[in-house]
Write a protein that holds these residues in place. Sequence first.
Motif, PDB file in Angstrom:
ATOM      1  N   SER A 202      -4.959   4.822  -1.969  1.00 50.63           N
ATOM      2  CA  SER A 202      -6.235   4.792  -1.256  1.00 50.63           C
ATOM      3  C   SER A 202      -6.463   3.463  -0.551  1.00 50.63           C
ATOM      4  CB  SER A 202      -7.378   5.045  -2.244  1.00 50.63           C
ATOM      5  OG  SER A 202      -8.629   4.829  -1.623  1.00 50.63           O
ATOM      6  N   HIS A 203      -6.837   3.540   0.723  1.00 54.26           N
ATOM      7  CA  HIS A 203      -7.173   2.326   1.461  1.00 54.26           C
ATOM      8  C   HIS A 203      -8.534   1.791   1.053  1.00 54.26           C
ATOM      9  CE1 HIS A 203      -8.884   5.679   3.600  1.00 54.26           C
ATOM     10  NE2 HIS A 203      -9.579   4.913   4.403  1.00 54.26           N
ATOM     11  N   VAL A 204      -9.252   2.528   0.233  1.00 52.72           N
ATOM     12  CA  VAL A 204     -10.561   2.094  -0.260  1.00 52.72           C
ATOM     13  C   VAL A 204     -10.460   1.594  -1.699  1.00 52.72           C
ATOM     14  CG1 VAL A 204     -12.947   2.790  -0.715  1.00 52.72           C
ATOM     15  CG2 VAL A 204     -11.704   3.774   1.236  1.00 52.72           C
ATOM     16  N   TYR A 205      -9.757   2.332  -2.550  1.00 53.53           N
ATOM     17  CA  TYR A 205      -9.733   2.021  -3.973  1.00 53.53           C
ATOM     18  C   TYR A 205      -8.584   1.107  -4.394  1.00 53.53           C
ATOM     19  CZ  TYR A 205     -13.402   5.474  -4.755  1.00 53.53           C
ATOM     20  OH  TYR A 205     -14.588   6.156  -4.738  1.00 53.53           O
ATOM     21  N   HIS A 206      -7.430   1.193  -3.722  1.00 57.53           N
ATOM     22  CA  HIS A 206      -6.308   0.354  -4.170  1.00 57.53           C
ATOM     23  C   HIS A 206      -6.387  -1.008  -3.485  1.00 57.53           C
ATOM     24  CE1 HIS A 206      -2.575  -1.022  -5.715  1.00 57.53           C
ATOM     25  NE2 HIS A 206      -2.286   0.158  -6.246  1.00 57.53           N
ATOM     26  N   PRO A 207      -6.643  -2.077  -4.246  1.00 57.66           N
ATOM     27  CA  PRO A 207      -6.914  -3.376  -3.621  1.00 57.66           C
ATOM     28  C   PRO A 207      -5.710  -4.055  -2.979  1.00 57.66           C
ATOM     29  CG  PRO A 207      -6.855  -3.606  -6.007  1.00 57.66           C
ATOM     30  CD  PRO A 207      -6.792  -2.135  -5.718  1.00 57.66           C
ATOM     31  N   TYR A 208      -4.481  -3.607  -3.282  1.00 60.02           N
ATOM     32  CA  TYR A 208      -3.326  -4.173  -2.577  1.00 60.02           C
ATOM     33  C   TYR A 208      -3.433  -3.902  -1.073  1.00 60.02           C
ATOM     34  CZ  TYR A 208      -0.196  -5.903  -6.298  1.00 60.02           C
ATOM     35  OH  TYR A 208       0.390  -6.641  -7.302  1.00 60.02           O
ATOM     36  N   PHE A 209      -4.099  -2.817  -0.709  1.00 58.47           N
ATOM     37  CA  PHE A 209      -4.254  -2.483   0.711  1.00 58.47           C
ATOM     38  C   PHE A 209      -4.967  -3.620   1.464  1.00 58.47           C
ATOM     39  CE2 PHE A 209      -5.763  -0.400   4.503  1.00 58.47           C
ATOM     40  CZ  PHE A 209      -4.842   0.595   4.765  1.00 58.47           C
ATOM     41  N   PHE A 210      -6.017  -4.169   0.873  1.00 55.22           N
ATOM     42  CA  PHE A 210      -6.783  -5.231   1.542  1.00 55.22           C
ATOM     43  C   PHE A 210      -5.939  -6.488   1.742  1.00 55.22           C
ATOM     44  CE2 PHE A 210      -9.850  -2.613  -0.817  1.00 55.22           C
ATOM     45  CZ  PHE A 210     -10.639  -2.188   0.234  1.00 55.22           C
ATOM     46  N   HIS A 211      -5.002  -6.712   0.833  1.00 59.72           N
ATOM     47  CA  HIS A 211      -4.153  -7.899   0.959  1.00 59.72           C
ATOM     48  C   HIS A 211      -3.113  -7.730   2.063  1.00 59.72           C
ATOM     49  CE1 HIS A 211      -5.487 -10.565  -2.323  1.00 59.72           C
ATOM     50  NE2 HIS A 211      -6.017  -9.446  -2.774  1.00 59.72           N
ATOM     51  N   GLY A 212      -2.859  -6.505   2.492  1.00 56.11           N
ATOM     52  CA  GLY A 212      -2.076  -6.307   3.699  1.00 56.11           C
ATOM     53  C   GLY A 212      -2.928  -6.498   4.941  1.00 56.11           C
ATOM     54  N   VAL A 213      -4.137  -5.936   4.905  1.00 50.66           N
ATOM     55  CA  VAL A 213      -5.045  -6.038   6.050  1.00 50.66           C
ATOM     56  C   VAL A 213      -5.446  -7.485   6.328  1.00 50.66           C
ATOM     57  CG1 VAL A 213      -7.316  -5.355   6.924  1.00 50.66           C
ATOM     58  CG2 VAL A 213      -5.891  -3.681   5.753  1.00 50.66           C
ATOM     59  N   LYS A 214      -5.463  -8.321   5.303  1.00 52.86           N
ATOM     60  CA  LYS A 214      -5.877  -9.708   5.531  1.00 52.86           C
ATOM     61  C   LYS A 214      -4.928 -10.447   6.470  1.00 52.86           C
ATOM     62  CE  LYS A 214      -3.699 -12.039   1.542  1.00 52.86           C
ATOM     63  NZ  LYS A 214      -3.948 -12.622   0.208  1.00 52.86           N
ATOM     64  N   SER A 215      -3.733  -9.902   6.712  1.00 49.58           N
ATOM     65  CA  SER A 215      -2.824 -10.521   7.671  1.00 49.58           C
ATOM     66  C   SER A 215      -3.461 -10.617   9.049  1.00 49.58           C
ATOM     67  CB  SER A 215      -1.512  -9.733   7.748  1.00 49.58           C
ATOM     68  OG  SER A 215      -1.738  -8.393   8.166  1.00 49.58           O
ATOM     69  N   TYR A 216      -4.382  -9.715   9.350  1.00 49.15           N
ATOM     70  CA  TYR A 216      -5.106  -9.764  10.624  1.00 49.15           C
ATOM     71  C   TYR A 216      -5.827 -11.102  10.764  1.00 49.15           C
ATOM     72  CZ  TYR A 216      -8.416  -8.310  14.290  1.00 49.15           C
ATOM     73  OH  TYR A 216      -9.155  -8.222  15.439  1.00 49.15           O
ATOM     74  N   GLY A 217      -6.499 -11.531   9.698  1.00 47.02           N
ATOM     75  CA  GLY A 217      -7.223 -12.798   9.724  1.00 47.02           C
ATOM     76  C   GLY A 217      -6.303 -13.993   9.836  1.00 47.02           C
ATOM     77  N   TYR A 218      -5.160 -13.946   9.149  1.00 46.04           N
ATOM     78  CA  TYR A 218      -4.199 -15.042   9.263  1.00 46.04           C
ATOM     79  C   TYR A 218      -3.632 -15.130  10.676  1.00 46.04           C
ATOM     80  CZ  TYR A 218      -4.096 -16.301   4.319  1.00 46.04           C
ATOM     81  OH  TYR A 218      -4.435 -16.771   3.067  1.00 46.04           O
TER      82      TYR A 218
END
Length: 399
Positions: A202-218
Amino acid sequence: MSSRTADGLAAVDTLPGLECRACGTHYPVRSLVWRCECGGLLDVAPFETGIDVAALSSRAPTMWRYREAFPIDADPAVSLGEGMSPLIRSAALPAVRLKLDFLMPTLSFKDRGAVMLATLARRLGVENAMIDSSGNAGTAVAAYFARAGVGCTVFVPESTSSGKLAQLRAHGATVVLVPGTRADTSAAALDAAGRPGVMYASHVYHPYFFHGVKSYGYELWEQNGFQLPETVVLPVGNGTLVLGCYLAFSELLRAGLVSRMPTIVAVQASACAPLEAAELAGADEPAAIVAGDTIAEGIAISAPPRGAQILAAVRATGGTIVSVDDDHVRRARQALADEGLFVEPTAAACFAAAQAAHDGEQSDTRTWALARPHLTGADVVVPLCGAGLKSPYASTPAQ
């Protein structure tokens, strides 16, 4: 902290685990738990992050150049070279720069999180996964899990655009069409989640997903000369991009690599805006709403599970949440097409907000009063998150 072996791979048992936001219970990531027994949402347990800035110039132009910031190492067998999407200036609004994530491998920013989950699934030896999605997240997960050799079932609303359904099926996913709203799709998936050995990706429930998306900010930080923009405008439904960016901005600030946070202005569809309603009411939880129809299907989330977390993140940056109607989205989509950029309606929502602020067409609300000076500032970044081929062009104004 994740310890890494000499070949760059982390042993499964030393990958950062998951922690409940409500009660603090810790779960090993190999447990495939996606929600705490107490009902609380999970975050990735704290682990050491820190970018080797001097090494960046010698690294490949993918999101994995920020490897020290991720909870798991890249797997060349899974990666499609995702990341480092172009950052260009808008012709119509010269103060606005556009980050072109619709040029990612599956044509949306969700690739950033999907590759993280697929890499994790392959490392854990998962054979089957499932997800619920309005389209883009499901497509990204279907593609990356196919590449990782993991079977995938995707629950989507019955109203999902034909382009997204075709893409899902092309990657071999089993597609389950759910009648009703996006919330009905989530409910159906939750009923099916938790089967033994099946990963709820889940892109909502599994928090590893957010750590991939944070690459956008980097990437924004590096592309902006190792500084963060003054304002970042982000679409918000389930909040994956807001929360991913907030993670990146927080880590950069904590590492002393920036001196300030950008202001986040988050944008919803006016027909489905529980977070804007919460902002207007000064509430800490999403408002209870009856959602209407909108062409911005990707952000039509009436009850985002991480709503309180999204509200807190936006407020921590001094930002706010506004909404735009379908007419503004259509106009923005056409304006972007006139610039040579063909995006889906959801991807035009943030540009629609910037247009409305510049044209003085925004609503007369407290949130718009707060947002307008940020949206009309001199250093604004807007994402274009999904490609136009994913949605029928008939949703733009008649020619």
